[in-house]
Write an enzyme that holds these catalytic residues in place. Sequence first.
Site, mmCIF file in Angstrom:
data_model
loop_
_atom_site.group_PDB
_atom_site.id
_atom_site.type_symbol
_atom_site.label_atom_id
_atom_site.label_comp_id
_atom_site.label_asym_id
_atom_site.label_seq_id
_atom_site.Cartn_x
_atom_site.Cartn_y
_atom_site.Cartn_z
ATOM 1 N N LYS B 77 11.999 -2.139 3.964
ATOM 2 C CA LYS B 77 11.614 -1.123 2.972
ATOM 3 C C LYS B 77 10.579 -0.198 3.607
ATOM 4 C CE LYS B 77 10.129 -0.957 -1.938
ATOM 5 N NZ LYS B 77 9.739 -1.807 -3.077
ATOM 6 N N SER B 152 12.477 -1.044 -7.269
ATOM 7 C CA SER B 152 12.288 0.074 -6.365
ATOM 8 C C SER B 152 12.867 -0.133 -4.971
ATOM 9 C CB SER B 152 10.798 0.374 -6.227
ATOM 10 O OG SER B 152 10.126 -0.701 -5.582
ATOM 11 N N SER B 176 10.794 -5.436 -8.305
ATOM 12 C CA SER B 176 11.408 -4.503 -7.357
ATOM 13 C C SER B 176 12.228 -5.150 -6.254
ATOM 14 C CB SER B 176 10.345 -3.604 -6.720
ATOM 15 O OG SER B 176 9.939 -2.611 -7.626
#
Lengths: 100, 473
Positions: B77, B152, B176
């Site tokens: 990420k 997310s 997330s």
Amino acid sequence: MPEPISRDTVAKVARLARLDLTEAEVDRMTTQLAGMLEHFCDVDALDLSNVQPLNQPIPLTNVLRDDVEQPSLDRDEVLGSAPAAQDGRFRVPPIIGFEE
Amino acid sequence: MTRRTVVDIATQVAAGSLSASTVLEENLAAITAREHEIHAFNLVTADRARERAAEIDADVKAGKKVGRLAGVTISLKDNMCTRGVETTCSSKILAGWKPPYDATVVRRLADEGAVFVGKTNLDEFAMGSSTENSAFGPTRNPLDTSRVPGGSSGGSAAAVAAGFSAASFGSDTGGSIRQPAALCGLVGVKPTYGMVSRQGLIAFGSSLDQIGPFTTTVADAALLMEVIAGHDPLDSTSLPQPAPQLTSVLANGVKGLRIGRVADMPEGSSPDVLARLDAAFEALRAAGATVVDVKLPSMSFGLTAYYLVAPAEASSNLARFDGVRYGLRVDAKDLNAMYGATRAAGFGDEVKRRIMLGTYALSAGYYDAYYGKALKVRRLIADDFAKAYAQCDAILTPTSPTVAFKFGDKTSNPLAMYLCDVFTIPTNLAGHAAMSVPFGTGEAGLPVGVQVLAPALGEATMFRVAAELERAS
């Protein structure tokens, strides 16, 4: 429950947060924040009078390392990714003297 | 498409029966074929990855000892610092920034022979549940490109679901990792708070954030957890203990475990999701577990507390993006004007909204009414969990109230988007362990995730339950 958030308060909070919001953003934000804060009033259904706040989930306190010199980040590498640097330091615009 | 697991790659590469370069080229070919429609990545680091894979292959050939993840392709990420490799948080305010150090998790993975494929897209600063808030455009769900991958960590989930890497890492502040794992049919783990170092993870909510893996199997997640977990002196909230043993417990089964069913669960889940949850309880019962009813009366207030606690912490954490040390600067006549102009130009709408909410909740005159109250609700939630875990070893809930939804379905109403996280948020507030395991399909043939919750440091039990669900699905 506190008063609904006003447009003036939103503008003041934006200054505190160092966010230059447009007039349209302040309008939109006033409506949206009011909606979220109203939702928060749900918790008034709970009796919180004898409840201790929980700041963080694990009970570690004052985690300190021994005070021994250790290598730090490379200064040139750090300054190399800054928007502006000079003489081994971050360069910023004037801090005082331009108040209107 | 060849689907290789982390365990298979690591075993075969170390044994010399598969080359790391072969694995990587398969992933790069998948990226070439589909990345243009998925947009999982902010950056693909193909050249670096090829060099690394070649090094590992040379080491194996030379008979050198290789790590536990030799040749395992991993996506990160884009809120985890990677030295010399652009790290943006999918925000204009950090575009172009190259961190001067690696996050601890990144270093530990690299030390074990992982090959990093790229940096994945996210909702800006991890604020969102659909990856629609990225400043660089949304990520699409590889299983149905008209739908979101969740968020997310949507890019990380999409990268694994599309076969772009064997595994990926995300961060979970309120769901997330687990929610996108559920929406993309993957395993996703949110470790106990403090189990995995946050050093080098760009902070959103410091008392809530944890890094964890996305994988296609429970065994892969267990192996990756063993590599990344364990004390880190560079994170002052890191628990002073070693990584848990997880790969060795997966075959233990669930006989004798007590599995909690939340009698007063928040409403609003779709029937297909609830049907899969019922099937999960049945599967565990058939495998020898007992199902007990527990109550979590404050669970439905978790969302409310979270949406003050997380923005409050975010407003403080994001104060560092001020145009001085990294990223964007919008020039102005003095320092204060530069701050305001830089932050206005650099942050997107959702980030601004949360900074505003957090700043307000922390400001003089409102602190007790909002932030202070939210922290008390947080205590009630932790107390409720403590009572529930006196009666059971793990709890099952849905991960997400629905399967993957369509683009634009929830963007106009922040509260509707926030409701995606109603089942995942309470764990973060309490600091406990949780993971999502794929368990069949629901509406439109899309995957449904079941969430396994366990108390703090309950990872071993949690992985036993997850492994049993995987066997039954």
